[in-house]
Design an enzyme around this catalytic site. Structure first.
Site, mmCIF file in Angstrom:
data_model
loop_
_atom_site.group_PDB
_atom_site.id
_atom_site.type_symbol
_atom_site.label_atom_id
_atom_site.label_comp_id
_atom_site.label_asym_id
_atom_site.label_seq_id
_atom_site.Cartn_x
_atom_site.Cartn_y
_atom_site.Cartn_z
ATOM 1 N N ASN A 1 5.048 0.350 -6.914
ATOM 2 C CA ASN A 1 4.634 1.384 -5.976
ATOM 3 C C ASN A 1 4.516 2.723 -6.691
ATOM 4 O O ASN A 1 4.894 2.835 -7.862
ATOM 5 C CB ASN A 1 5.612 1.484 -4.799
ATOM 6 N N PRO B 1 0.828 -1.209 0.000
ATOM 7 C CA PRO B 1 0.000 0.000 0.000
ATOM 8 C C PRO B 1 0.861 1.256 0.000
ATOM 9 O O PRO B 1 1.979 1.257 0.508
ATOM 10 C CB PRO B 1 -0.810 -0.109 1.292
ATOM 11 N N CYS B 2 0.315 2.343 -0.579
ATOM 12 C CA CYS B 2 1.194 3.473 -0.883
ATOM 13 C C CYS B 2 0.697 4.835 -0.430
ATOM 14 O O CYS B 2 1.361 5.828 -0.666
ATOM 15 C CB CYS B 2 1.426 3.518 -2.394
ATOM 16 N N GLN B 3 -0.458 4.916 0.230
ATOM 17 C CA GLN B 3 -1.015 6.249 0.520
ATOM 18 C C GLN B 3 -0.033 7.149 1.261
ATOM 19 O O GLN B 3 0.009 8.341 1.035
ATOM 20 C CB GLN B 3 -2.296 6.164 1.363
ATOM 21 N N TYR C 1 3.087 7.573 0.987
ATOM 22 C CA TYR C 1 4.045 8.274 0.136
ATOM 23 C C TYR C 1 3.357 9.395 -0.610
ATOM 24 O O TYR C 1 3.929 10.427 -0.865
ATOM 25 C CB TYR C 1 4.648 7.324 -0.904
#
Ligand SMILES: C[S@@+](CC[C@H](N)C(=O)[O-])C[C@H]1O[C@@H](n2cnc3c(N)ncnc32)[C@H](O)[C@@H]1O
Length: 451
Positions: free
Chosen positions: A112, A74-76, A78
């Site tokens: 990502n 998951p990337c929120q 960043y």
């Protein structure tokens, strides 16, 4: 090739890798809704699991002995926060690296957002992967160059045990199309009778190019009925998508769509209508907004994919989260081709300049470069971080021993010079990635020079 996927979501990445010919044997995600959708559309091998539970998950995956571990943590964090504020989601990148380095498959793929490349979490994950013996290719890709009508920029890290950094970069670049795929490329072929249809198709001169670009995602079946929403979109010619960071809200269908998000289907809000972007090519109020089904399809989910969830919000979240299947397919095919020795890493043109600067005439430099390419072909496109291993493997290639003595010597020397050139590039950027150098020791020099 047998793969295990971490953070599989509803299965965008799996869909593409399976289409490429990779067998996904197990997949994990903590979100039961996503796992249910995966199981319904792809297969029963997906499981609900919190991947923070390393003590149970690592032995389970190790027992499966996969050839590949892949996933998009998951990337929120960043996207929203700076490097110092990375939180729980960013630490999933570390969990990914811990699992991958403990299981140590031959191949790894990690996807990502672009911002992740500069994060502390990726710096730590990278260090772990290097220490575990992986060579890394870090590519900033745009999905619109891989059969997706969407300008979605993502970091794709591919890693293989023992390789030199950058080993797959040229193959990933070479697989990109000559121009981005547009919404018209994707949706306009639905028009069956261009003579009678009010929908404008591409000019003849661009038809061939568009069908080549479309070829990546396969032709529509002959008996396919055009969807009324697709015809409406092409007829309108413009599409609205809620802008991020003050960008344009309206695009023409002769552009790729911006990154699909959870809010992609929304109509323009009064605030936007009263203050539109000055470069919008049409008034936002009169444009089309993608339907949920269209958003799903431009993320690469097949037409017969069935979404199951109690809320529209969940479905849009799963769609927005996905790695577009055609991009995953392209990466899977590139990996399988390299695994089969069908491609070799390109050698940069600057190698010739470097050879000249080190005292070789241009013609000699060209011979050295073609010897290096020949040696790489003999090695089935493999590069080795450890030069001694590279030379030893070259010696062990079937038929190498029967080549003339001078040829063998030229091939060894070419590999040595290439390694020196690549190390010289790395040493300039050493402060950025201290572990990424090539080992040239007195022993390897001796090996290379031995005829
Ligand atoms: C970017 S999405 C992955 C999408 C997927 N690669 C695809 O192509 O459809 C990240 C996923 O990580 C999952 N996730 C977040 N925290 C997790 C955890 N602790 N354990 C397992 N999965 C987690 C989320 O539920 C989400 O589905």
């Amino acid at each position: 090739m047998r793969a295990v996927e971490l953070f599989c979501g509803a299965g965008g990445m799996s869909r593409g890798l399976i289409d490429a010919g990779i067998q996904v044997i197990q997949a994990y995600d903590a979100w039961p809704v996503a796992v249910e959708n995966y199981r319904h559309n792809i297969g029963p091998h997906a499981e609900v699991a919190d991947l923070k539970n390393l003590l149970s998950i690592i032995p389970e995956i190790a027992r499966l002995a996969p050839d590949m571990i892949c996933g998009g943590p998951p990337c929120q964090d960043y996207s929203l926060a700076g490097r110092r504020q990375e939180g729980e989601n960013a630490s999933m990148t570390i969990a990914f690296a811990i699992i991958a380095t403990a299981v140590r498959p031959e191949w790894i793929i990690m996807e990502n957002v672009i911002q992740a490349a500069k994060s502390q979490a990726w710096a730590d994950a990278r260090t772990m992967l290097k220490r575990a013996g992986y060579g890394l290719s870090e590519s900033r890709t745009n999905a619109s160059l891989y059969g997706v009508p969407q300008s979605r920029r993502r970091l794709i890290v591919t890693a293989r045990l023992g390789e030199r950094d950058g080993f797959l970069q040229s193959a990933i670049a070479a697989a990109s199309s000559m121009r981005p795929m547009t919404l018209r490329d994707f949706f306009a072929p639905v028009v069956k009778n261009p003579e009678t249809s009010p929908v404008r198709r591409l000019p003849r001169s661009r038809e061939k190019e568009a069908s080549e670009i479309r070829g990546r995602i396969g032709a529509f079946p002959e008996n396919r009925r055009p969807h009324p929403d697709d015809i409406a979109l092409v007829e309108n010619g413009f599409v609205y998508s809620r802008p991020v960071r003050g960008g344009r809200g309206v695009r023409t269908i002769d552009e790729p769509y911006p990154t699909v998000t959870r809010t992609s289907w929304e109509r323009p809000a009064p605030k936007y209508l009263s203050n539109p972007h000055p470069d919008d090519p049409a008034p936002a109020a009169s444009t089309f907004a993608l339907t949920r089904d269209q958003a799903s399809r431009i993320q690469g989910f097949p037409e017969d994919w069935r979404w199951i969830a109690r809320t529209q919000r969940d479905i849009l979240q799963m769609i927005a989260n996905a790695v577009p299947a055609p991009l995953a397919k392209a990466i899977g095919e590139i990996i399988l081709a390299r695994q089969a020795g069908q491609t070799i890493p390109a050698i940069e043109g600057r190698f010739l300049d470097w050879l000249e600067r080190s005292g070789h005439r241009r013609t000699i430099a060209r011979n050295i470069k073609s010897s290096a390419m020949r040696a790489r072909r003999l090695l089935d496109g493999r590069t080795y971080a450890d030069l001694a291993r590279e030379l030893a493997n070259l010696d062990a290639v079937a038929g190498f021993a029967s080549l003339p003595k001078n040829t063998r010597s030229d091939l060894r020397r070419a590999l040595l010079l290439l390694a020196e050139f690549e190390a010289s590039k790395k040493s300039r950027s050493k402060r950025r990635c201290p572990l990424a150098s090539i080992e040239t020791t007195p022993e390897t020099l001796e090996l290379a020079n031995a005829a």
